[in-house]
Design an enzyme around this catalytic site. Structure first.
Site, PDB file in Angstrom:
ATOM      1  N   LYS A 107      24.754  50.772  43.981  1.00  0.00           N
ATOM      2  CA  LYS A 107      24.426  49.348  44.160  1.00  0.00           C
ATOM      3  C   LYS A 107      22.936  49.222  44.380  1.00  0.00           C
ATOM      4  CE  LYS A 107      27.008  45.602  44.619  1.00  0.00           C
ATOM      5  NZ  LYS A 107      28.247  45.496  43.875  1.00  0.00           N
ATOM      6  N   GLY A 221      30.334  30.535  42.296  1.00  0.00           N
ATOM      7  CA  GLY A 221      29.534  31.294  41.336  1.00  0.00           C
ATOM      8  C   GLY A 221      30.422  31.750  40.193  1.00  0.00           C
ATOM      9  N   ASN A 222      29.945  32.762  39.500  1.00  0.00           N
ATOM     10  CA  ASN A 222      30.648  33.241  38.311  1.00  0.00           C
ATOM     11  C   ASN A 222      32.101  33.644  38.602  1.00  0.00           C
ATOM     12  OD1 ASN A 222      31.232  36.029  36.667  1.00  0.00           O
ATOM     13  ND2 ASN A 222      30.372  34.409  35.404  1.00  0.00           N
TER      14      ASN A 222
HETATM   15  N1  GLU Z   1      28.614  43.676  40.573  1.00  0.00           N
HETATM   16  C1  GLU Z   1      29.962  43.789  40.157  1.00  0.00           C
HETATM   17  C2  GLU Z   1      30.835  44.391  41.251  1.00  0.00           C
HETATM   18  O1  GLU Z   1      30.536  44.307  42.413  1.00  0.00           O
HETATM   19  C3  GLU Z   1      30.098  44.527  38.831  1.00  0.00           C
HETATM   20  C4  GLU Z   1      29.548  45.903  38.815  1.00  0.00           C
HETATM   21  C5  GLU Z   1      29.432  46.485  37.429  1.00  0.00           C
HETATM   22  O2  GLU Z   1      29.834  45.856  36.478  1.00  0.00           O
HETATM   23  O3  GLU Z   1      28.920  47.605  37.341  1.00  0.00           O
HETATM   24  O4  GLU Z   1      31.876  44.909  40.984  1.00  0.00           O
END
Ligand code: GLU
Length: 428
Positions: A107, A221-222
């Site tokens: 992350k 949001g999305n």
């Molecule tokens: N940010 C999204 C999550 O928390 C997607 C992560 C990704 O697609 O790598 O799952």
């Protein structure tokens, strides 16, 4: 994100410790999995439009890559902290493992408020983030994606910078790209739709018809928008939506008891999911306090905003009627709230299972980029539904047979897969 007295990393470690005890994991495996393998902290100087320079703080945590390259989004948020990024990278490891895709957990984040940045400033920030870490990420090591307040456009700028630095095309380096520029059809919808695939399966198991249910949503949001779209298409009714108001620096719940209209709300929403309050009131939405979403008389709660929203305080407000809570956000529920939810018998679909559709579709995006052949939207969504449905069934079956709380059951599956990968590689 920093909230007084709340630390997401401590929460992620606490959740992990419970499951490590359940699985009787040995000490080295615990030590390895309780924290990220690697983390990067860096400064990103950005030339602003008025020619001044602002220095932003950026992070990337690579929690574990025993099952494949690290994978996870990058968040832009004014209250971002390294501990939140650490926790989120850990949750990504469990998320990829629970849906059984060959990826680890990572992350990233930047402390910034994109509301205050022009598109050009955002572009320079994205490029600066990549320049700071370009040698330590890549399609075979660590693959970023969008998250809170980052978009497909941000991903494309990042890809462009990465390819410029490395002097070649690497479409699989980043996911969540725009369609036509290496993105996958269905990626935008993936997280919200998948959340509802799991809700659909949970309701089937509980013998409840989705058409008879009513839901309250936190976030617009999305994830929330596509969850509302599919849930209402399947016959459910959403009566309340809570979201952040940038001008007031506070959140509000917008309620319409006869059912909110997604189109109506979308038309009065900014690109970060903020709803225009005057316009909402003109459309006959009641404006209630920010945490009113959780006390609504509904069957289903969908927290789709940020971490630490269902906590020791707010959990007391959950109405007796609530039967299912599906977590679209990462880390919305604290361990203290879990104790209450468990005793109330509410069926929880935990975050790293419920919102795993985003990363699953990211994995499909990588597969398509590697083949240089793109699937139809229907093909993507069918595969996504299959993957989510089988992951959900595996977790709920384990929960039933071993009489485990759903979150613990999901953890048991994920942590054992990752621990075994570490053992098989001879790390521990
Ligand atoms: N940010 C999204 C999550 O928390 C997607 C992560 C990704 O697609 O790598 O799952």
């Amino acid at each position: 994100m920093a909230t007084k007295g709340f630390n997401a990393f401590e929460m992620a470690q606490k959740q992990f410790d419970t499951v490590a005890d359940l699985l009787e994991l040995d000490q080295p495996t615990r030590d390895l999995l309780r924290q990220p393998l690697r983390e990067y902290h860096f400064s990103i100087p950005v030339r602003m439009d008025d020619n001044s320079v602002r220095v932003f703080r950026g992070f990337r945590c690579q929690h574990n890559d025993a099952r494949g390259p690290c994978k996870g989004g990058i968040r832009f948020h004014p209250q971002e902290t390294i501990d939140t990024v650490r926790a989120l990278s850990m949750w990504m490891t469990w998320k990829c493992a629970v849906v059984d895709i060959p990826l680890g957990g990572g992350k990233g984040g930047v402390i910034c408020d994109p509301h205050d940045l022009s598109p050009r400033e955002q572009e320079r920030l994205c490029r600066g983030w990549i320049r700071a870490i370009a040698q330590d990420i890549g399609h075979l090591r660590d693959v970023p994606a969008p998250d809170v307040m980052t978009s497909p456009q941000h991903m494309l700028w990042m890809l462009d910078e990465f390819e410029t630095i490395h002097g070649a095309k690497y479409p699989g380096f980043i996911t969540g790209k725009p369609v036509g520029m290496g993105g996958s059809l269905g990626r935008t919808e993936a997280t919200g739709y998948s959340l509802i695939y799991t809700v659909r399966e949970a309701l089937k198991e509980l013998g409840i018809k989705i058409e008879t249910t009513v839901a309250s949503v936190q976030g617009f949001g999305n994830v929330a928008q596509y969850a509302i779209e599919l849930y209402t298409r399947l016959g459910g009714k959403v009566i309340a939506v809570a979201c952040w108001d940038q001008a007031d620096q506070a959140s509000y719940t917008y309620r319409k008891k006869r059912g909110v209209s997604l189109e109506e709300l979308r038309a009065i929403t900014d690109r970060f999911g903020g709803i225009d309050k005057a316009k909402a009131e003109a459309l006959e939405y009641e404006r209630l306090p920010g945490d009113a979403w959780i006390e609504q008389d509904v069957d289903i709660l969908l927290p789709c905003a940020l971490e630490n929203q269902v906590n020791a305080e707010t959990v007391k407000k959950i109405a007796p009627r609530v039967k299912v809570m599906a977590e679209g956000a990462n880390g919305p529920t604290t361990p203290e709230a879990d104790v209450v939810i468990k005793s109330r018998g509410i069926f929880v679909i935990p975050d790293f299972l419920a919102n795993a559709g985003g990363v699953t579709c990211s994995y499909f995006e990588q597969v398509q980029c590697n083949m240089n052949y793109f699937w139809t939207k229907e093909e993507v969504l069918t595969r996504l539904d299959d993957k989510m449905t089988s992951a959900f069934k595996a977790v709920s079956e384990l929960a039933r047979t071993r009489k485990l709380y759903m979150r613990d059951a999901a953890y048991v599956i994920s942590v054992s897969r990752v621990a075994n990968a570490c053992k098989d590689r001879g790390w521990v």
